[in-house]
Design an enzyme around this catalytic site. Sequence first.
Site, PDB file in Angstrom:
ATOM      1  N   GLY A  55      -9.956  -0.352  -0.385  1.00 10.50           N
ATOM      2  CA  GLY A  55      -8.541  -0.491  -0.038  1.00 10.50           C
ATOM      3  C   GLY A  55      -7.995  -1.739  -0.726  1.00 10.50           C
ATOM      4  O   GLY A  55      -8.611  -2.283  -1.652  1.00 10.50           O
ATOM      5  N   ARG A  81       5.277  -6.368  17.853  1.00 10.89           N
ATOM      6  CA  ARG A  81       4.802  -5.057  18.298  1.00 10.89           C
ATOM      7  C   ARG A  81       4.214  -5.061  19.699  1.00 10.89           C
ATOM      8  O   ARG A  81       4.376  -4.087  20.435  1.00 10.89           O
ATOM      9  CB  ARG A  81       3.763  -4.551  17.297  1.00 10.89           C
ATOM     10  CG  ARG A  81       4.417  -4.241  15.983  1.00 10.89           C
ATOM     11  CD  ARG A  81       3.425  -3.937  14.904  1.00 10.89           C
ATOM     12  NE  ARG A  81       4.153  -3.633  13.675  1.00 10.89           N
ATOM     13  CZ  ARG A  81       3.575  -3.393  12.510  1.00 10.89           C
ATOM     14  NH1 ARG A  81       2.253  -3.430  12.404  1.00 10.89           N
ATOM     15  NH2 ARG A  81       4.297  -3.117  11.453  1.00 10.89           N
TER      16      ARG A  81
END
Lengths: 253, 686
Positions: free
Chosen positions: B24, B322
């Site tokens: 990634g 969040r």
Amino acid sequence: MAQDKKVRLKVQRQDGPGLSSYWQEFELPWQPHMNVISALMEIQKRPLTADGKKTTPVVWESVCLEEVCGSCTMVINGRVRQSCSAMIDQLAPGGETITLQPMTKFPVVRDLMVDRARMFADLKRVKAWIQLDGSHELGAGPRQSQDNQETTYPLSRCMTCGCCLEACPQVNPSSDFVGPAAINQVRLFNLHPSGQMHAGERLDAVMGEGGVEGCGKAQNCVEVCPKEIPLVDSISSVGRDTTKRMLLGWLLK
Amino acid sequence: MAASKNLVRSESGKIRRVVVVGGGLAGLTTVIKLCEAGVPVDLFSLVPVKRSHSVCAQGGINASVNTKGEGDSPQVHLEETAYGGDFLANQPPVKAMCDAAPGIVFLLDRMGVPFNRTPEGLLDFRRFGGTLFHRTAFAGATTGQQLLYALDEQVRRWETVDLEDDKGDRVPGEKMVRKFEAWDFVGLVLDDHGTCRGIVAQDLKNTEIKAFPGDAVCLATGGVGIIFGKSTNSVINTGTATSTAYQQGACYGNGECIQVHPTAIPGADKLRLISESVRGEGGRVWVPRDPTEQRRGRDVPESQREYFLEEKYPGYGNLVPRDIASRELFKKCFHEKRGVYNRQSGKNENEVYLDVTHIPSETLRKKLAGVLEIYEKFAGEDPYTNPMRVFPAVHYTMGGLWVDFERSANGSLVTGSPRNQATNIPGLYAVGEADYQYHGANRLGANSLLSCIWGGMATGPAIASYRKNLARSAWDMPSSLFERAEKREQKKYESILAMDGEENAYQLHQELAHTMLVDCTIERHNATLDKVLAKIDEIDGRMKRVGVTDTVQGKMNQGAQFVRHMQNMVVLARVIAQGARNRDESRGAHYKPDFPQRDDENFLRTTMAMHQGAENGSPATVRYVRELDYDLLGTPVHVTDAVDISLVKPRARKYDTAGAASAVAQSGPKASPAAQNAPAASTEKA
């Protein structure tokens, strides 16, 4: 009653590379929001065929499950697409049998999983990258217009999923046509201000045997591209550029 | 012992490669940095690296470039990141990251990432959670995909570059990068001194298990969301690699810190993310004021809508961090039973509206098309004209392998120090979501892409200097070391293939995930966590009675592979749940209603977990330590669980007043022509 609703799958299976294939049917309980992947996941939890015989779970490839990684591409009811975005209620509103097959233009690894290594090799062949001086700090990149960004961004969304190769009649065992995906990358990098500096090398890579000339203009690629990339435009654009380069090379001789 | 002189070839003439596991953003950046330092790499990945989970990141990447003239700076970015993480992150690495961010975004731009542009042709920036500044560069709403592709392309280029020896001559047949895709990491190779000398991996296509030497090993294998079953994570994010390293002696940090993202859509296989950028561009969260409201969202008049985030947090509105937004959504649906009516199911579901229908469709198409397309495809409804229905989902692993850093005189990191990103196992590094380093108890939106890439930029040079000073190359170790490790893993795999019990590993996973999701996410209670731990032990026991669903040998076998991943998930589940049980306070994403306050006196410290294997029939346990010593190139290093808070002093964390997240920018962004068209969302819709 929703609880009694069934999902029926008919899967083309193959136990390994080069072996012959066979069909197996499965029947699973329906769930809300179900897609082909979640149906295959149910088989993992209870690996039984529709007639109750024990079997191995179906092998397939998946990663993101939201149609941005390209992994789970397969042929569903005869059409190549990602299985994550293949919603059961849309495919089989009346409980119809859904058929799953591996893509045919790539070697099968097992069941629905194929090996798309050739697509990554093709990205090498067309030098689909910017020739970076280095990752050290060199200040801001080249300025680009909003128009250019709006042209290149859609081209850059190619997931190397293989749909366009699967649908292209010119990609077949007797041809070495590179296919739409790699040609689209040539266009993408040749539109970038620094990528442009090496445009010739990329064009050379798709000139001649197996290159852009191999396109038969069937236009199937744009039909199946899940990201609606204007592949036909990309092929014509690169085709024009290779022609120019060819003529130029001939004139300079 | 003096370090060996030839950095390209070992004494026996082999090419001295290092191993990176995971392709990634973090892994690929590490590879690029290593190549630029002349270090050849073997790159391993479960999947073709271009399909790594980084593709799922949507909204963007943070960098305080301040092109909107708001007075943003890396210092403000540092303060807001530390504050957003509720002060659990060591601050020097965060400072280094925030300072480097503008350069990173420029680099990505040079690599060809099609970032959105301003009319002048500059990079455009948008707003994200936990800040009032326009700090997030973006490429539509598929930024992670575009960043991953750019790095993937650069690594592919390195695959074609010939290796040069120390005299600068090309080594025939050797390239800078060798890729091993569709290989599963199964274990570290540790020598008699506990130094990491390579890895053992399995070729998934033919199940061959093989050891690979590496002068150093870097795990960049991402988070662990699949432990919670359906999440926004990709199916590969099981944490199998980090769990394995932990079981082999690596310390695991802040395991209990798991981020739940407020806005995802339901699915049978996955909870798909609806990016925070939707709110960054002006999207608003609401429920009908009348809980019996049955009209479609778009038919509910403005006066009958409760914009509950804007009302409760006027300073940050829909862009509170969040953890806060998720708790408010959870409260609205579960405790107040105010979830919206669903016409398909005919009842009120645990969902709230996320509304962009007031934003011009041209703007939506240019900036958010990628994510709205996901909603349309998977929820089967047009988000341009209907408010979306969303609910929180497990999203990000703030915890991870514990890694070290070396602080510089100015409070940042010593560039190229071999301590940076080093685990407590000498020669083993960790980076990206796999490490625990940058986000404390809550990650701010658009900081993950940044921390992955910055982490790679720190790890590459750290490994290069470690390798330079290494007394003996892994490539000069006796072959018996690698054969032993190979045999050990082959035996483990054979024992999985021989499992013929009555339990199904996929079903056990579903049970584990259900427990973890329901009882170990947004709200945590000690009595319930005790039950979670008992359940984990129960599942651990039942895992021994699994019957493998596929016994085929020599060919792709996902059934056996899943058993291995599941065994490793159980281990990390215990680290997460026990860590949550121990932390009797509320901090960031870790929230205990019985301990609603942050308790700096007792818990402003890193949770450091060490694995204690199963003994005499009792299940494995977690040993928590307050300090540890590890060896770095012959020098002992002593570290403790104290958090380095030398740059931003901890203070109460509140988001009701504008600018609260940053002391230097108390009043929030300076008004500027560019910023005026996107004020806090609460004033957006008249």
